[in-house]
Structures are given as structure tokens and as C-alpha cells.
Design an enzyme around this catalytic site. Structure first.
Site, mmCIF file in Angstrom:
data_model
loop_
_atom_site.group_PDB
_atom_site.id
_atom_site.type_symbol
_atom_site.label_atom_id
_atom_site.label_comp_id
_atom_site.label_asym_id
_atom_site.label_seq_id
_atom_site.Cartn_x
_atom_site.Cartn_y
_atom_site.Cartn_z
ATOM 1 N N LYS A 77 0.912 -1.257 0.096
ATOM 2 C CA LYS A 77 0.270 -0.192 0.213
ATOM 3 C C LYS A 77 1.310 1.015 0.075
ATOM 4 C CE LYS A 77 -1.930 2.532 1.653
ATOM 5 N NZ LYS A 77 -2.003 4.745 1.697
ATOM 6 N N GLU A 98 9.691 1.455 10.663
ATOM 7 C CA GLU A 98 10.279 2.485 10.267
ATOM 8 C C GLU A 98 9.670 3.555 10.181
ATOM 9 O OE1 GLU A 98 14.005 1.658 9.846
ATOM 10 O OE2 GLU A 98 13.599 -0.652 9.712
ATOM 11 N N CYS A 122 13.394 10.806 6.597
ATOM 12 C CA CYS A 122 13.349 10.242 7.883
ATOM 13 C C CYS A 122 14.801 10.588 8.515
ATOM 14 C CB CYS A 122 13.381 9.022 7.927
ATOM 15 S SG CYS A 122 14.690 7.483 6.828
ATOM 16 N N GLU A 163 9.886 15.941 14.868
ATOM 17 C CA GLU A 163 10.551 16.085 13.254
ATOM 18 C C GLU A 163 9.305 16.656 12.587
ATOM 19 O OE1 GLU A 163 9.101 12.479 11.086
ATOM 20 O OE2 GLU A 163 10.920 12.835 10.256
HETATM 21 P P1 NDP Z 1 2.577 8.813 6.892
HETATM 22 O O1 NDP Z 1 3.068 7.708 8.430
HETATM 23 O O2 NDP Z 1 1.081 10.063 7.006
HETATM 24 O O3 NDP Z 1 1.930 7.706 6.016
HETATM 25 C C1 NDP Z 1 2.496 6.568 6.108
HETATM 26 C C2 NDP Z 1 2.242 5.172 4.826
HETATM 27 O O4 NDP Z 1 1.286 4.908 6.180
HETATM 28 C C3 NDP Z 1 1.364 6.049 4.015
HETATM 29 O O5 NDP Z 1 1.042 4.870 2.545
HETATM 30 C C4 NDP Z 1 -0.174 6.477 4.521
HETATM 31 O O6 NDP Z 1 -0.946 6.288 3.942
HETATM 32 C C5 NDP Z 1 -0.394 5.132 5.178
HETATM 33 N N1 NDP Z 1 -1.482 5.141 6.240
HETATM 34 C C6 NDP Z 1 -1.367 6.636 7.229
HETATM 35 N N2 NDP Z 1 -2.820 6.322 7.994
HETATM 36 C C7 NDP Z 1 -2.357 4.703 8.404
HETATM 37 C C8 NDP Z 1 -3.445 4.124 9.217
HETATM 38 N N3 NDP Z 1 -3.723 4.707 10.089
HETATM 39 N N4 NDP Z 1 -3.072 2.419 9.086
HETATM 40 C C9 NDP Z 1 -2.264 1.460 7.707
HETATM 41 N N5 NDP Z 1 -1.678 3.093 6.791
HETATM 42 C C10 NDP Z 1 -1.607 4.778 7.432
HETATM 43 O O7 NDP Z 1 3.584 8.966 6.836
HETATM 44 P P2 NDP Z 1 4.104 10.152 5.269
HETATM 45 O O8 NDP Z 1 3.505 9.777 4.204
HETATM 46 O O9 NDP Z 1 4.340 11.393 6.058
HETATM 47 O O10 NDP Z 1 5.984 9.986 5.727
HETATM 48 C C11 NDP Z 1 6.610 11.059 6.115
HETATM 49 C C12 NDP Z 1 6.984 10.333 8.136
HETATM 50 O O11 NDP Z 1 7.668 9.392 7.267
HETATM 51 C C13 NDP Z 1 7.747 10.905 7.762
HETATM 52 O O12 NDP Z 1 7.874 10.862 9.475
HETATM 53 C C14 NDP Z 1 9.393 10.217 8.065
HETATM 54 O O13 NDP Z 1 10.317 10.334 8.833
HETATM 55 C C15 NDP Z 1 8.672 8.615 8.141
HETATM 56 N N6 NDP Z 1 9.897 7.989 7.869
HETATM 57 C C16 NDP Z 1 10.586 6.827 7.562
HETATM 58 C C17 NDP Z 1 11.538 6.642 7.281
HETATM 59 C C18 NDP Z 1 12.529 5.786 8.085
HETATM 60 O O14 NDP Z 1 12.926 4.525 7.312
HETATM 61 N N7 NDP Z 1 12.741 5.372 9.260
HETATM 62 C C19 NDP Z 1 12.285 6.607 5.914
HETATM 63 C C20 NDP Z 1 10.974 7.737 5.466
HETATM 64 C C21 NDP Z 1 9.758 7.901 5.781
HETATM 65 P P3 NDP Z 1 -1.303 7.914 2.486
HETATM 66 O O15 NDP Z 1 -0.566 8.144 2.912
HETATM 67 O O16 NDP Z 1 -2.148 7.750 1.438
HETATM 68 O O17 NDP Z 1 -1.900 8.709 3.866
#
Ligand code: NDP
Length: 463
Positions: A142, A216, A250, A351
Site C-alpha cells: 500500500k 521504520e 527520515c 520532526e
Molecule cells: P504517514 O505515517 O502519514 O504515512 C505512511 C503510510 O501509511 C502511507 O502509505 C499512508 O497512507 C499510510 N497510513 C496512514 N495512516 C495509516 C493508518 N492508520 N494505518 C495504516 N496505514 C496508514 O507518513 P508520511 O507518508 O507522511 O511520511 C513521512 C514520515 O515517514 C516521516 O515521519 C518520516 O520520518 C517517516 N519516514 C521514515 C523512514 C524510515 O526509514 N525510518 C523513511 C522515510 C520516511 P497515505 O499516505 O495514503 O495517507
């Protein structure tokens, strides 16, 4: 326009993946055959790299140069983990008996949900998919609703690579689709990369039905510059850490710690370089920093900076939206450098996920470690020093899953990656990540003919 999966689609995908996982076309493959499928997928992605990179830039606004770089290395994850597929060995256990053969097998979990963010859509998705598939699972991906085209374009090549239908699936839609997957009883494990708030919700939901998860999550990484560092290298490293990818990574080195002796001179170099960054169209080869990916993200960055400003921070560079000629609707923000805030202020602790650097002076090694570790996050850190003994000493004391000494943003399929504290649970990459997607079975096999007393447990050595 991308379709939004419904709960019926989620059920159908889970059922298709389950049947494929159990089916002979997948479970009957030898380990090396599975590895070769992965390598073929890697080759196909390499062939289509430019076109997939363009999708990514169009969707998240990151530099085409950066996305093309990602796509060049994505195949390496498939080659590396494809190479692991036939090296997953169990062991024969010394259980202290002469009449028993006892051994372990590492078996896949079943159907795994992979949920990925928008900032590095294909690379992050593939980091998780590669480990899960090498381990023999079926996956349902997803991707973020903001960046669907890249992962779809890359994963649809699985069919051409020869993967049996149903082993690699993609469900498009928003967070609610991810949520349905997380709650679905047919999903054995969730591999998630995204924000810490979402990660906590996923961990709670997975925990409530005892599903596994690898998370992550976010970061607030400290980049520590000692007075004895190679200053030119540290300067380039500090800029790369926070302004590359418009700070939307991240691992962003969003806290810069500078030793007191060089604080003013080093900081003024960083401010000068920040002011000179070329902001613009991410497709332009000369651009150094592209836009922020989404309007809500831009507004979030603005809120962070305006709150810091009103709480007395010094804004040394940026601190406002940027205008780029001919791109009036672009979501651009100036590279921003802030100091004069306490370490427990919001801008120093949360962050931002944008081009905002918060700077602190420190006295000595111990002080730097204290400031760096005073964070709920623990994803990464950087140390810049010419004293390698100190480099290692500080690396060992930092509470972070990755520490770079005299470099930053280096990563590899072979190097475990993940967070301490609120930055996550489990590891991506390297041998460790395979075991995130495997479960261990112990097989006891009686070799003797003796009938044992059924009412006495046979303990080790008891025969
Ligand atoms: P989100 O947590 O908002 O979303 C991540 C994914 O989860 C998306 O596909 C999102 O869908 C989906 N999602 C949202 N809500 C839910 C839920 N309740 N249950 C299951 N899935 C859900 O993160 P972002 O996309 O905004 O990415 C930014 C964040 O990711 C930052 O905090 C960053 O630090 C972190 N990150 C961490 C990394 C690591 O390796 N540690 C690497 C890169 C980023 P949708 O987008 O369609 O809402």
C-alpha cells in the site's frame, strides 16, 4: 487519477495472496529459483529506471537527479536479497542427547502488508518488499496516496519477471486502506515506513491481534561537528544532511551541534551556503533544492518556524516561502537555519520534515552526547572529527540505529537500518531484515527405538 481500494478489494487481495503463497507455483520453487526471479525483477527495474524516476519526481517534487539516483540503486536491493534467498540456513542443535535429531527451519510468515511513505516511494517500498519476498512471503503493498505511480510502475514488472500471480500485489488508496490491511486477520505481518504517530497506531492494532510489525519511523538526527573536524567535509555533510531532498528524509540531520571553539565561523559558513542554494524546478539539472511535496507539509513547516520565531529563536537564514520565477504555484521554502533555542523546545525536539536546521553549541564530547541523546527519536546521527578514537567512542554512546562518522546519508542493502526509541522497531536491510520476515520452527526427531515412560518429561541429557 488512481483507484481507491475498498474493503472488498482488500479481502480479495488478501485471499489472492494467500492462495498464491500456498500454491505450488511459489511454494514449489527452489530457493535459488526464487532468488533468480528477484534478480530478473531488479534487471527490469534497471531498464525502466528513468521512466519510474520521472513518475516519482512528478508526484513528490523531489529532484529528478535524486530520484534517478534512487532508481539506479533499487535493483541492488533485489540483487542483494535475491542472493540471500538460497542462503537461509537452519541449524542442527546440540540438545545433549544421542538419540534425537533436532534442527531449525526458518519459514516465511505468509501474507505480509508493506505500507510505505511518499518521500522515497520506490526505494523504501522495495527495501521492505525485497526482504519479505526473499524470505518466501507474499506481499500486498500500500503505497502513499500521494506517490502511487512509481511503486505501481516498478511492481507491475513482477509479472514480466515471472513471479506467480498473487505473490506481489499493490492496493492503492489512502491511509484507510493501510488501516484495513493492518486489521485484516489474513495479514501475518506489517512492514511499515512512515511517521511515528501512524507507527504507534499500527503497532497497537497489530498487537491487539498479535500480528508482527517492523516499523521504520521518524527522526530528529543530530549531526555533531567537533573543532578538529575536516571543516570542508563537515560543511558539505551538514548541508547534505538537512537540505538534500528539501529536508524530507527520515534521516535528516535536522540538529546541528557545533563545538564552541568553531561555533561562529562554522555557523556563518552554513548560513552562507544555505542562502546560496539554488531552489527551483526539480526536473532542472541545476536545481539543488526542489519544492515541499504537499501543501499541508508546507503549512506544517511554516507553523514550526513561526512558533520558533515567536518563542525567541534567531532565524539566521530563510524562515519564509521562496518564490521561483515562472513557478508561482510551487510550494517552495527557503533553506532555514535557526539557533538560540533551548534543547527541549518544540523546534529542537519534533520532526519538521522540511529544510529547517536547528543549531546548538556544545562544550565537549560528553556535552554533545547529552544534547544528541536528549530526544525521543533515535534514527541516525553524524559525527565529524579527525580523531578516530573519539569518532568510535561517540558513535558507541549515541542512541541511534545508524551513526555516520565523517560521512552522512550513506546506506546500503547490506547495512541494517532502523531506529532506537520512537524511531522504530526492527531493522530493514542486511541479514537482520530477513529474520523480520521469517519464523523459526524447531523439529525434534526421535532416532532411538526405546519406549519412554510417558509420565516423565525427557529433559536434556535425561536418557
Ligand atoms: P504517514 O505515517 O502519514 O504515512 C505512511 C503510510 O501509511 C502511507 O502509505 C499512508 O497512507 C499510510 N497510513 C496512514 N495512516 C495509516 C493508518 N492508520 N494505518 C495504516 N496505514 C496508514 O507518513 P508520511 O507518508 O507522511 O511520511 C513521512 C514520515 O515517514 C516521516 O515521519 C518520516 O520520518 C517517516 N519516514 C521514515 C523512514 C524510515 O526509514 N525510518 C523513511 C522515510 C520516511 P497515505 O499516505 O495514503 O495517507
Amino acid at each position: 487519477m488512481v483507484a481507491k481500494a475498498t474493503s472488498t478489494d482488500v479481502d480479495r487481495a488478501v485471499e489472492a495472496a494467500k492462495q498464491a503463497f500456498l500454491g505450488e507455483a511459489w511454494s514449489g520453487l527452489t530457493h535459488s529459483q526464487r532468488g533468480r526471479l528477484m534478480m530478473r525483477l531488479g534487471d527490469l527495474i534497471a531498464e525502466h529506471a528513468d521512466e519510474i524516476a520521472e513518475f516519482e519526481t512528478r508526484e513528490n517534487g523531489k529532484l529528478l537527479r535524486e530520484m534517478a539516483g534512487h532508481l539506479r540503486i533499487v535493483p541492488k536491493w533485489l540483487y542483494y536479497f535475491g542472493g540471500w534467498a538460497d542462503k537461509i540456513e537452519g541449524s542442527v542443535l546440540p540438545v545433549d542427547r544421542t538419540d534425537t535429531l533436532t534442527y531449525t527451519r526458518h519459514e516465511p510468515l505468509g501474507v505480509v502488508a508493506i505500507i510505505s511513505p511518499w518521500n522515497s516511494p520506490v526505494l523504501i517500498t522495495m527495501m521492505m518488499v525485497a526482504s519479505a519476498i526473499a524470505a518466501g512471503n507474499a506481499v500486498i503493498v500500500k503505497p502513499s496516496e500521494f506517490t502511487t505511480a512509481g511503486p505501481l510502475a516498478a511492481l507491475r514488472l513482477a509479472e514480466q519477471a515471472g513471479f506467480p500471480p498473487g505473490i506481489i500485489n499493490v492496493l492503492t488508496g489512502a491511509g484507510d486502506v493501510g488501516e484495513m490491511l493492518v486489521h485484516h486477520p489474513g495479514i501475518a505481518k506489517i512492514g511499515f515506513t512512515g511517521g511515528s504517530a501512524t507507527g504507534k497506531k499500527i503497532a497497537a492494532a497489530a498487537g491487539s491481534r498479535l500480528a508482527r510489525c517492523t516499523l521504520e519511523l521518524g527522526g530528529k538526527s543530530a549531526n555533531i561537528v567537533f573543532a578538529d573536524a575536516d571543516i570542508d567535509a563537515a560543511e558539505a555533510g551538514a548541508l547534505a544532511a538537512i537540505f538534500a531532498a528539501t529536508g524530507q528524509t527520515c534521516i535528516a540531520g535536522s540538529r546541528l551541534l557545533i563545538q564552541e571553539e568553531i561555533y561562529d565561523t562554522f555557523l556563518s559558513r552554513i548560513v552562507q551556503r544555505a542562502n546560496a542554494i539554488r531552489i527551483g524546478n526539480p526536473n532542472d539539472q541545476n536545481t539543488q533544492m526542489g519544492p515541499i511535496a504537499t501543501q499541508p507539509q508546507l503549512e506544517l513547516v511554516e507553523r514550526f518556524v513561526s512558533e520558533a520565531r515567536s518563542s525567541g529563536a534567531r532565524i539566521l537564514a530563510g524562515g519564509k516561502r521562496a518564490e521561483v520565477p515562472g513557478l508561482a504555484a510551487g510550494l517552495f521554502y527557503h533553506p532555514t537555519v535557526i539557533d538560540g533555542v533551548p534543547n527541549d523546545s518544540k523546534i529542537a525536539q519534533e520532526e519538521v520534515f522540511g529544510p529547517v536546521l536547528t543549531v546548538f553549541p556544545f562544550r565537549d564530547e560528553q556535552h554533545a552526547i547529552e544534547i544528541a541523546n536528549h530526544s525521543r527519536y533515535g534514527l541516525a546521527a553524524g559525527v565529524w572529527t579527525s580523531d578516530l578514537k573519539r569518532g568510535h567512542r561517540v558513535a558507541h554512546k549515541l542512541q541511534a540505529g545508524t551513526v555516520w562518522v565523517n560521512t552522512y546519508r550513506a546506506y546500503s542493502a547490506a547495512a541494517p537500518f532502523g531506529g532506537y526509541k520512537d524511531s522504530g522497531i526492527g531493522r530493514s536491510n542486511g541479514r537482520e531484515s530477513l529474520f523480520e520476515y521469517l519464523q523459526t520452527k524447531t523439529v525434534w526427531c526421535e532416532l532411538g527405538n526405546e519406549i519412554h515412560d510417558p509420565f516423565v518429561i525427557r529433559t536434556s541429557g535425561d536418557h
